[in-house]
Scaffold this motif. Structure first.
Motif, PDB file in Angstrom:
ATOM      1  N   UNK A   1       3.308   4.240   0.379  1.00 50.85           N
ATOM      2  CA  UNK A   1       3.252   4.250   1.832  1.00 50.85           C
ATOM      3  C   UNK A   1       3.912   5.529   2.353  1.00 50.85           C
ATOM      4  N   UNK A   2       3.836   5.726   3.651  1.00 52.44           N
ATOM      5  CA  UNK A   2       4.516   6.854   4.269  1.00 52.44           C
ATOM      6  C   UNK A   2       5.884   6.403   4.780  1.00 52.44           C
ATOM      7  N   UNK A   3       6.903   6.702   4.017  1.00 60.12           N
ATOM      8  CA  UNK A   3       8.269   6.410   4.437  1.00 60.12           C
ATOM      9  C   UNK A   3       8.795   5.042   4.080  1.00 60.12           C
ATOM     10  N   UNK A   4       7.963   4.170   3.475  1.00 59.02           N
ATOM     11  CA  UNK A   4       8.433   2.823   3.141  1.00 59.02           C
ATOM     12  C   UNK A   4       8.293   2.515   1.653  1.00 59.02           C
ATOM     13  N   UNK A   5       8.213   3.553   0.850  1.00 67.89           N
ATOM     14  CA  UNK A   5       8.128   3.333  -0.588  1.00 67.89           C
ATOM     15  C   UNK A   5       6.761   2.819  -1.007  1.00 67.89           C
ATOM     16  N   UNK A   6       6.756   1.902  -1.970  1.00 64.80           N
ATOM     17  CA  UNK A   6       5.515   1.326  -2.459  1.00 64.80           C
ATOM     18  C   UNK A   6       5.005   0.244  -1.518  1.00 64.80           C
ATOM     19  N   UNK A   7       3.735  -0.073  -1.640  1.00 64.00           N
ATOM     20  CA  UNK A   7       3.140  -1.142  -0.866  1.00 64.00           C
ATOM     21  C   UNK A   7       1.966  -1.727  -1.628  1.00 64.00           C
ATOM     22  N   UNK A   8       1.445  -2.839  -1.117  1.00 67.45           N
ATOM     23  CA  UNK A   8       0.308  -3.525  -1.752  1.00 67.45           C
ATOM     24  C   UNK A   8      -0.782  -3.725  -0.713  1.00 67.45           C
ATOM     25  N   UNK A   9      -2.011  -3.394  -1.088  1.00 63.40           N
ATOM     26  CA  UNK A   9      -3.154  -3.565  -0.206  1.00 63.40           C
ATOM     27  C   UNK A   9      -4.138  -4.528  -0.875  1.00 63.40           C
ATOM     28  N   UNK A  10      -4.832  -5.326  -0.080  1.00 60.06           N
ATOM     29  CA  UNK A  10      -5.877  -6.173  -0.638  1.00 60.06           C
ATOM     30  C   UNK A  10      -7.185  -5.408  -0.663  1.00 60.06           C
ATOM     31  N   UNK A  11      -7.912  -5.563  -1.746  1.00 59.40           N
ATOM     32  CA  UNK A  11      -9.187  -4.870  -1.901  1.00 59.40           C
ATOM     33  C   UNK A  11     -10.366  -5.782  -1.594  1.00 59.40           C
ATOM     34  N   UNK A  12     -10.084  -6.982  -1.118  1.00 57.63           N
ATOM     35  CA  UNK A  12     -11.125  -7.914  -0.715  1.00 57.63           C
ATOM     36  C   UNK A  12     -10.615  -8.795   0.417  1.00 57.63           C
ATOM     37  N   UNK A  13     -11.537  -9.419   1.128  1.00 59.36           N
ATOM     38  CA  UNK A  13     -11.159 -10.294   2.231  1.00 59.36           C
ATOM     39  C   UNK A  13     -10.427 -11.527   1.704  1.00 59.36           C
ATOM     40  N   UNK A  14      -9.440 -11.988   2.472  1.00 61.44           N
ATOM     41  CA  UNK A  14      -8.655 -13.167   2.096  1.00 61.44           C
ATOM     42  C   UNK A  14      -8.696 -14.160   3.255  1.00 61.44           C
ATOM     43  N   UNK A  15      -9.034 -15.407   2.954  1.00 66.43           N
ATOM     44  CA  UNK A  15      -9.094 -16.429   3.989  1.00 66.43           C
ATOM     45  C   UNK A  15      -7.709 -16.984   4.296  1.00 66.43           C
ATOM     46  N   UNK A  16      -7.525 -17.378   5.541  1.00 67.53           N
ATOM     47  CA  UNK A  16      -6.290 -18.028   5.987  1.00 67.53           C
ATOM     48  C   UNK A  16      -6.019 -19.239   5.099  1.00 67.53           C
ATOM     49  N   UNK A  17      -4.810 -19.321   4.530  1.00 74.19           N
ATOM     50  CA  UNK A  17      -4.433 -20.435   3.675  1.00 74.19           C
ATOM     51  C   UNK A  17      -4.631 -20.188   2.197  1.00 74.19           C
TER      52      UNK A  17
END
Length: 284
Positions: free
Chosen positions: A128-144
């Motif tokens: 990330x920019x200024x917050x170290x590492x991060x995690x992104x989802x590569x697919x849609x995720x449903x609520x729950x």
């Protein structure tokens, strides 16, 4: 977006690869041992991998709360493996979750088996920019939906205190303390530290307006697994975050070690509190 990511930092230990952005070298990752589930650490009297909970005798394809002893307490899953949404006492997902386990008669297709089936969503680790590492989802995720665990060493109070006291303001604090209550009575606290042994959850950032919610989920052991569920629908490419405080005000008002370890929050949310959550009860 998937084309921007490659590799597998889990070394094939997960059901699906945990990717890393291609413009970031895997050699720059923190030095840690990957584990998809919790491991026993210093001060933990129970091995999290041991089967210590009794199983059910349900012979139906999928258990139901009215007859399954595993599902008598807490939240349950609905069709599609989604966590049932309940609003109680003004808070969503305020109860723990119990899943059927290795001693249960019901089959592997039982809808109460979700977290134990492991990671199913394609995730990517990035800088990330200024917050170290991060995690992104590569697919849609449903609520729950179950997204991933916050897995690592399960340690005792004394060890959690020792590790926290050795940290400086420049060190990242990975220790999560989850306190469980039954009414006004505190039932117990679980400390998980993924700094040296952990999974993709160690790369998740805090947000004061997160899209994930952490819940203790018991599967085979009395030691809960700290599972993260989508608190809303999430689109591909969104960074995944959770509230390190669990949505509760943390004890940061005391002076001394607590003040020294407070860190500025850079989540950017409109309701940002200005500082990362810090429960200093472990310091006393």
């Amino acid at each position: 977006m998937l084309g921007l990511f490659g590799g597998d930092i889990s070394n094939s230990l997960e059901n699906v690869p945990v990717y890393i952005r291609r413009d970031v070298s895997e050699d720059s990752l923190p030095n840690f041992q990957y584990t998809p589930e919790n491991v026993q650490g210093v001060g933990c009297d129970v091995d999290p991998s041991e089967v210590t909970l009794p199983g059910c005798s349900c012979r139906s394809p999928s258990c139901v709360p009215s007859s399954c002893p595993c599902l008598r307490f807490g939240l349950m899953y609905i069709e599609g493996g989604l966590l049932a949404q309940r609003e109680e006492s003004g808070a969503s997902y305020s109860q723990p979750v119990f899943e059927c386990n290795a001693l249960c008669v019901c089959g592997e297709s039982c809808q109460s088996r979700v977290v134990q089936n492991g990671l199913q969503t394609r995730l990517g680790v990035f800088r990330t920019e200024g917050r170290g590492w991060g995690v992104v989802t590569l697919e849609a995720i449903k609520h729950g939906s179950f997204v991933c665990e916050y897995a690592g060493e399960v340690i005792g109070f004394a060890e959690a205190r020792r590790r926290q006291l050795t940290q400086t303001p420049e060190d990242k604090n990975y220790i999560i303390a989850v306190q469980e209550h039954g009414g006004s009575q505190r039932l117990g606290v679980t400390f998980v530290d993924p700094a040296a042994v952990g999974n993709v959850g160690r790369f998740l950032n805090h947000s004061c307006q997160p899209n994930l919610t952490m819940l203790p989920v018991r599967v085979h052991s009395v030691v809960p697994r700290l599972a993260l569920f989508a608190s809303r629908d999430i689109e591909p490419g969104e960074e995944l975050t959770f509230d390190y405080s669990g949505g509760h005000t943390q004890r940061t008002e005391a002076s001394g070690a607590g003040d020294l370890q407070r860190k500025v929050c850079l989540c950017g949310a409109q309701n940002c509190t200005g500082f990362l959550p810090l429960d200093i009860s472990v310091l006393h």
